[in-house]
Enzyme design. Structure first.
Site, PDB file in Angstrom:
ATOM      1  N   HIS A 213       0.972  -1.405   0.001  1.00 17.48           N
ATOM      2  CA  HIS A 213      -0.089   0.104  -0.039  1.00 17.48           C
ATOM      3  C   HIS A 213       0.948   1.123  -0.043  1.00 17.48           C
ATOM      4  CE1 HIS A 213      -2.856  -2.805   1.526  1.00 17.48           C
ATOM      5  NE2 HIS A 213      -4.006  -2.295   0.794  1.00 17.48           N
ATOM      6  N   HIS A 217       1.355   1.584  -5.934  1.00 15.90           N
ATOM      7  CA  HIS A 217       0.233   0.872  -5.939  1.00 15.90           C
ATOM      8  C   HIS A 217      -0.753   1.870  -6.346  1.00 15.90           C
ATOM      9  CE1 HIS A 217      -3.662  -1.365  -5.014  1.00 15.90           C
ATOM     10  NE2 HIS A 217      -3.765  -0.408  -4.013  1.00 15.90           N
ATOM     11  N   HIS A 253      -7.086   6.889  -3.229  1.00 18.28           N
ATOM     12  CA  HIS A 253      -7.881   5.795  -2.743  1.00 18.28           C
ATOM     13  C   HIS A 253      -7.312   4.941  -1.326  1.00 18.28           C
ATOM     14  CE1 HIS A 253      -5.551   2.726  -4.756  1.00 18.28           C
ATOM     15  NE2 HIS A 253      -6.188   1.911  -3.979  1.00 18.28           N
ATOM     16  N   ASP A 254      -5.975   5.175  -1.343  1.00 17.56           N
ATOM     17  CA  ASP A 254      -5.115   4.440  -0.136  1.00 17.56           C
ATOM     18  C   ASP A 254      -4.525   5.424   0.555  1.00 17.56           C
ATOM     19  OD1 ASP A 254      -6.382   1.966   0.281  1.00 17.56           O
ATOM     20  OD2 ASP A 254      -4.773   0.875  -1.529  1.00 17.56           O
ATOM     21  N   ASP A 363      -8.641  -1.526  -8.244  1.00 17.72           N
ATOM     22  CA  ASP A 363      -8.017  -1.751  -7.012  1.00 17.72           C
ATOM     23  C   ASP A 363      -7.580  -3.174  -6.549  1.00 17.72           C
ATOM     24  OD1 ASP A 363      -7.080  -1.017  -4.365  1.00 17.72           O
ATOM     25  OD2 ASP A 363      -9.002  -1.291  -3.354  1.00 17.72           O
TER      26      ASP A 363
END
Length: 485
Positions: A213, A217, A253-254, A363
């Site tokens: 993560h 990524h 998103h992360d 994802d």
């Protein structure tokens, strides 16, 4: 702080000015700080900026998980009964790996190319020789990176190679390129300096210590999202607003992911778990962090307030859809739409739902990439799982599923993940968008699953200690990159 957005360091007994509190990283501890399991401010060795919290505002938009730093490698003492000592341990310390000795720090190596060029040119004009010319990318690297960007829509795009060619700045370089390619800068009258500053902050808020993560990524997911946005069914009806939201959600998103999953935060009584009431804890944090960066950068400050709030809300809806614990809900809804054939992309709500499904696919698309890329991602996510397991064993916690390297292997984790999570989602996506890309992804998925099964058989025939029972993984196996194991 090396990226030059540091807030002023304030004495602990001095009130925090309002103009500081309005910023993303400001600290404002109050009597309600125990909600987060936060330390007494007097115990902080320095005040760098982490929490801006009003007890009357439960949303707490500006919380960043790791901005409160202490000089101690262990953390704070327990403040209250029932709090786990792990609550006060710095995630960056736990997930850091010993760095090889050398004159150049990892953070300097990760510095953005634009800053490198600025540093190099300023030293040159002042007559100061550059101390680390090895890390100033030359035209050969830049040229190769530009050549790769010409094929950014290819499903075989090697994000690892691209990250090396950009000196670890794949997320900034790729996202900025896509904004230009879609014409979003002109359409939304974006300030290019603010856009780059925003992307710099986004990239810096990903943790390079995380094997999986991290910013690479995020860049990979953004590239996959671009591939989906180009699909005929989507490109025909998506608006520029939809494309903007899709790319922003993929890139953020992360954001600020700690490298551990939601159950881990819950069982260690982490303040984020309390703040978000044990519901989509990480996803809520990623969203709030992204909103904080948008506001701090002022990227959309020129838009009407109503549009900015709408963007923040829809961005949250997209990021929250990546919560793997709600996978079946989204999949069931998707199947219902497909069976009824009632998806109409002229409808804004339906377009937003398809963006959610596209982001979910992006994802967890690693098993649908070519073997050489998919295998690297599988190794990285398993390394992150097993590292969490080591932390749990060290602190005498129950080891989370898939995190025990004594009972799990990369192969059986991946086979279970592909069978029960990836394949059902991508089969439905192929029903919605039956294109060459969809068939290519399903083809790679089948080949990769066969590759992992072959490795299991080789291990069994070579007499490894792998438990044969692990070869068939049950339906409780959760996905690669999962934040809710």
């Amino acid at each position: 702080m090396e990226v030059c957005y540091q807030l002023p360091v304030l004495p602990l007994d001095r009130p925090v000015p309002k103009h500081v509190l309005s910023r993303r990283g400001a600290i404002s501890f109050s009597s309600s700080s125990s909600l987060f399991g936060g330390p007494d401010p007097r115990q902080l060795s320095q005040r760098r900026g982490a929490i801006s919290y009003d007890s009357s505002d439960q949303t707490a938009l500006y919380i960043r998980m790791l901005d409160v730093r202490v000089r101690s490698r262990v953390g704070f003492e327990q403040e209250r009964r029932g709090s786990h000592p792990y609550l006060y341990i710095d995630f960056r310390i736990l997930h850091s790996r010993p760095e090889s000795a050398g004159p150049v720090s990892a953070r300097k190596i990760r510095r953005l190319l634009s800053f490198q060029r600025y540093l190099h040119s300023s030293r040159f004009f002042r007559g100061i020789p550059c101390q680390n010319p090895l890390y100033i990318l030359d035209d050969d690297y830049n040229g190769q990176a530009k050549c790769m960007l010409e094929k950014v829509g290819s499903w075989n795009f090697d994000i690892f190679l691209f990250d090396r060619l950009t000196n670890g700045n794949s997320l900034v370089t790729l996202t900025f390129h896509l904004f230009k390619q879609y014409g979003l800068i002109e359409l939304f009258q974006l300030d290019m300096v603010k856009l780059r500053r925003f992307l710099v902050m986004v990239q810096e808020d990903y943790h390079s210590q995380n094997p999986y993560h991290n910013a690479v990524h995020a860049a990979d997911v953004t590239q996959a999202m671009h591939c989906y946005l180009k699909e005929p069914k989507l490109s025909k009806d998506l608006t520029s607003w939809d494309i903007l939201l899709g790319l922003l959600a993929a890139a953020t998103h992360d954001l600020d992911h700690p490298g551990v999953n939601q159950p881990f935060l819950i069982k260690t009584n982490h303040y984020l778990a309390a703040l978000y009431k044990n519901t989509s804890v990480l996803e809520n944090h990623h969203w709030r962090s992204a909103v904080g960066l948008l506001r701090e950068s002022g990227l959309f400050a020129h838009l009407p307030t109503e549009d900015r709030l709408k963007m923040e809300s829809q961005l949250g809806s997209l990021i929250l859809s990546t919560d793997i614990s709600r996978q079946n809900d989204y999949l069931s809804q998707f199947r219902t739409h497909l069976e009824k054939e009632d998806l109409c992309l002229e409808n804004a709500c339906h377009r937003h739902f398809i963006l959610q499904m596209a982001l979910k696919c992006a994802d967890i698309c690693n098993p649908c990439r070519p073997w050489e890329l998919s295998k690297q991602w599988s190794e990285k996510v398993t390394e992150e799982f097993f590292h969490q397991g080591e932390i749990e064993k060290k602190h005498k916690l129950d080891v989370s599923p898939l995190c025990d390297n004594q009972t799990n292997t990369i192969a059986n984790i991946q086979i279970g993940f592909m069978t029960y999570v990836v394949e059902p989602l991508f089969v439905e996506w192929a029903r919605f968008s039956d294109t060459r890309l969809s068939q290519t992804m399903l083809g790679y998925l089948g080949l990769n699953k066969a590759g992992w099964r072959g490795m299991l058989q080789e291990q069994a025939s070579s007499g490894d200690d792998t438990d044969p029972a692990l070869e068939e993984t049950d339906s409780e196996v959760l996905p690669q990159g999962s934040k809710t194991l």
